[in-house]
Design an enzyme around this catalytic site. Structure first.
Site, PDB file in Angstrom:
ATOM      1  N   ARG A  46       0.846  -1.206   0.000  1.00 12.84           N
ATOM      2  CA  ARG A  46       0.000   0.000   0.000  1.00 12.84           C
ATOM      3  C   ARG A  46       0.877   1.251   0.000  1.00 12.84           C
ATOM      4  O   ARG A  46       0.533   2.262  -0.581  1.00 12.84           O
ATOM      5  CB  ARG A  46      -0.962   0.009   1.201  1.00 12.84           C
ATOM      6  CG  ARG A  46      -1.752   1.303   1.302  1.00 12.84           C
ATOM      7  CD  ARG A  46      -3.056   1.221   2.109  1.00 12.84           C
ATOM      8  NE  ARG A  46      -3.032   0.288   3.206  1.00 12.84           N
ATOM      9  CZ  ARG A  46      -2.449   0.494   4.390  1.00 12.84           C
ATOM     10  NH1 ARG A  46      -1.825   1.630   4.631  1.00 12.84           N
ATOM     11  NH2 ARG A  46      -2.490  -0.428   5.331  1.00 12.84           N
ATOM     12  N   TYR A  98     -16.827  18.176 -14.551  1.00 17.85           N
ATOM     13  CA  TYR A  98     -17.141  16.750 -14.545  1.00 17.85           C
ATOM     14  C   TYR A  98     -18.202  16.441 -13.480  1.00 17.85           C
ATOM     15  O   TYR A  98     -18.047  16.819 -12.314  1.00 17.85           O
ATOM     16  CB  TYR A  98     -15.849  15.964 -14.283  1.00 17.85           C
ATOM     17  CG  TYR A  98     -16.071  14.485 -14.186  1.00 17.85           C
ATOM     18  CD1 TYR A  98     -16.482  13.758 -15.294  1.00 17.85           C
ATOM     19  CD2 TYR A  98     -15.875  13.808 -12.990  1.00 17.85           C
ATOM     20  CE1 TYR A  98     -16.696  12.392 -15.206  1.00 17.85           C
ATOM     21  CE2 TYR A  98     -16.083  12.448 -12.898  1.00 17.85           C
ATOM     22  CZ  TYR A  98     -16.502  11.747 -14.011  1.00 17.85           C
ATOM     23  OH  TYR A  98     -16.715  10.407 -13.925  1.00 17.85           O
ATOM     24  N   ASP A 170      -7.888  20.034 -13.068  1.00 18.28           N
ATOM     25  CA  ASP A 170      -8.236  18.736 -13.649  1.00 18.28           C
ATOM     26  C   ASP A 170      -7.865  18.818 -15.132  1.00 18.28           C
ATOM     27  O   ASP A 170      -8.532  19.481 -15.915  1.00 18.28           O
ATOM     28  CB  ASP A 170      -9.740  18.478 -13.459  1.00 18.28           C
ATOM     29  CG  ASP A 170     -10.196  17.137 -14.044  1.00 18.28           C
ATOM     30  OD1 ASP A 170      -9.478  16.583 -14.898  1.00 18.28           O
ATOM     31  OD2 ASP A 170     -11.284  16.664 -13.663  1.00 18.28           O
ATOM     32  N   LYS A 195      -8.627   7.948 -18.943  1.00 16.75           N
ATOM     33  CA  LYS A 195      -8.945   8.530 -20.250  1.00 16.75           C
ATOM     34  C   LYS A 195      -7.721   8.514 -21.165  1.00 16.75           C
ATOM     35  O   LYS A 195      -7.297   7.454 -21.573  1.00 16.75           O
ATOM     36  CB  LYS A 195      -9.526   9.931 -20.043  1.00 16.75           C
ATOM     37  CG  LYS A 195     -10.559  10.025 -18.885  1.00 16.75           C
ATOM     38  CD  LYS A 195     -11.834   9.235 -19.141  1.00 16.75           C
ATOM     39  CE  LYS A 195     -12.701   9.056 -17.901  1.00 16.75           C
ATOM     40  NZ  LYS A 195     -13.052  10.271 -17.174  1.00 16.75           N
TER      41      LYS A 195
HETATM   42  C1  PLP Z   1     -13.530  10.643 -15.922  1.00 14.52           C
HETATM   43  C2  PLP Z   1     -13.204  11.958 -15.345  1.00 14.52           C
HETATM   44  C3  PLP Z   1     -12.943  12.107 -13.967  1.00 14.52           C
HETATM   45  C4  PLP Z   1     -13.053  10.942 -12.979  1.00 14.52           C
HETATM   46  O1  PLP Z   1     -12.108   9.955 -13.220  1.00 14.52           O
HETATM   47  P1  PLP Z   1     -12.374   8.382 -12.925  1.00 14.52           P
HETATM   48  O2  PLP Z   1     -11.093   7.762 -13.375  1.00 14.52           O
HETATM   49  O3  PLP Z   1     -13.552   7.975 -13.723  1.00 14.52           O
HETATM   50  O4  PLP Z   1     -12.601   8.246 -11.463  1.00 14.52           O
HETATM   51  C5  PLP Z   1     -12.602  13.360 -13.503  1.00 14.52           C
HETATM   52  N1  PLP Z   1     -12.539  14.429 -14.341  1.00 14.52           N
HETATM   53  C6  PLP Z   1     -12.783  14.329 -15.661  1.00 14.52           C
HETATM   54  C7  PLP Z   1     -12.695  15.536 -16.516  1.00 14.52           C
HETATM   55  C8  PLP Z   1     -13.127  13.090 -16.205  1.00 14.52           C
HETATM   56  O5  PLP Z   1     -13.400  13.005 -17.511  1.00 14.52           O
END
Ligand code: PLP
Length: 378
Positions: A46, A98, A170, A195
């Site tokens: 961990r 998001y 983000d 992504k």
């Molecule tokens: C998908 C996404 C998230 C969340 O990420 P996960 O890997 O699904 O937990 C946060 N911000 C944006 C812009 C996203 O597209």
């Protein structure tokens, strides 16, 4: 070092025990110690894992950061940033972001006494006006999901520094190929590695990158104490994804540009959202802080009914109807009922997210085939 070289070599050192050129998947929970307290730097998985370490080194390099940390998902990374705060602290967040971040803020963190103020961050004076003595975090997304609004990261960084706040961006939509927020004054970059970084729709993971050693210590403490760590197999998959990020992004951008212009000229489409149009409000800022405009596009049909949108959403064959984005294959999505369903309808409409809005994650297939697919569905 140039981007292509950086993405291929980031975090990759031959394995010290065998010379394996690819970082092995260290599928282990613990490490044998020579004597109590005497170990090779690894005690319990961990806290440390060599596959995760290689990826975290790569995360730092691709965002021009000193440090990188990997988490079990993008929202786990976001959640870990929230754990820097104390009850009574205030967060200024983008009003167009998001849906899962919005849900985490309103449904989880508000219960712990954190206050969120949502503003249109595309105008830095709105952010400045929301600053109080309790402002501890500013949370940005640019381009935003799904309306592709552009916020000037450097302008918000000035506000954040003046407020003694932490600025977290983000950067999922842009990916580190198109934008590096730390270079514009952000303190933390967050990614859903699910992504573009993973890039193949086969892994859930999140990342945080930062330059400040004290901030890294705090976030590492949260990572190991709260335990939202990714497994080594997932780390291997993201490491592998990052090696082709530059070639994939180049193609996402090229296909995105062609499809955005094609949609704009289509007689049945009234509005197209894509950061690369010269008449967009945020175009000059996007050009300044991004190296390209990406493959994320939203559009609205002339017939704004849900029925008309549904026909397109179920009428494509190459574009698969699914949440998520950033994979090599193209996806089509209906934000109002899918990715953004957790945002109340009045909030959505107020922020310009129409019921009939359709979002595309343009993949890297042959662009003529993609256009043909959309054309038949529209
Ligand atoms: C998908 C996404 C998230 C969340 O990420 P996960 O890997 O699904 O937990 C946060 N911000 C944006 C812009 C996203 O597209």
């Amino acid at each position: 070092m140039n981007l292509a070289t950086k993405f291929i070599h980031a975090g990759s050192e031959p394995d010290p025990s065998t010379g394996a050129i690819m970082t092995p998947i260290y599928q282990t929970s613990t490490y044998v110690q020579e004597a109590p307290g005497k170990n090779k730097g690894y005690e319990y998985a961990r806290s440390q894992n060599p596959t995760r370490k290689a990826l975290e080194d790569a995360y730092a390099i691709i965002e021009n950061a000193k440090f990188g940390l990997a988490f079990g998902s993008g929202v786990a990374a976001t959640d870990s940033v929230m754990k820097l705060l104390n009850p009574g602290d205030e967060v200024i967040a983008a009003n167009d972001m998001y849906g899962g971040s919005y849900r985490l803020f309103t449904k989880v963190w508000e219960r712990y006494g954190i206050k969120f103020i949502y503003v249109d961050t595309t105008d830095a004076t709105n952010v400045q006006a929301a600053v109080t003595a309790n402002t501890k975090l500013i949370w940005l997304e640019t381009p935003t999901n799904p309306l592709m609004n552009i916020t000037d990261i450097a302008a918000i960084a000035v506000v954040s520094k003046g407020a003694n706040s932490i600025l977290c961006v983000d950067n999922t939509f842009a990916s580190p190929y198109l934008q590096n927020p730390l270079d514009w004054g952000a303190d933390i970059v967050m990614h859903s590695a699910t992504k573009y970084l993973g890039g193949h729709s086969d892994v859930i993971q999140g990342a945080l990158m930062m330059n400040d050693a004290e901030l890294r210590e705090k976030l590492y403490f949260i990572q190991k104490s709260c335990g939202a760590v990714p497994g080594p197999m997932d780390c291997f998959l993201v490491l592998r994804g990052i090696k082709t990020l530059h070639v994939r992004m180049k193609q996402h951008c090229e296909n995105g540009e062609k499809i955005a212009h094609w949609l704009r000229n289509h007689s049945k489409v009234t509005k197209v959202y894509w950061p690369g149009f010269e008449d967009n409000a945020g175009y000059e800022i996007a050009k300044k802080q991004m190296n390209g405009f990406g493959g994320m596009i939203s559009f609205v049909l002339k017939d704004e009914s849900i029925d008309a949108a549904n026909k397109v959403l179920t009428g494509t064959h190459l574009f698969a109807l699914a949440e998520s984005l950033g994979g090599v294959e193209s996806l089509i999505n209906h934000p109002a009922s899918m990715t953004h369903a957790s945002i109340p309808r009045e909030e959505r409409i107020k922020n310009g997210l129409a019921d009939g809005l359709i979002r595309l994650s343009v993949g890297i297939e042959d662009v003529d085939d993609l256009i043909d697919d959309l054309n038949k569905a529209i």
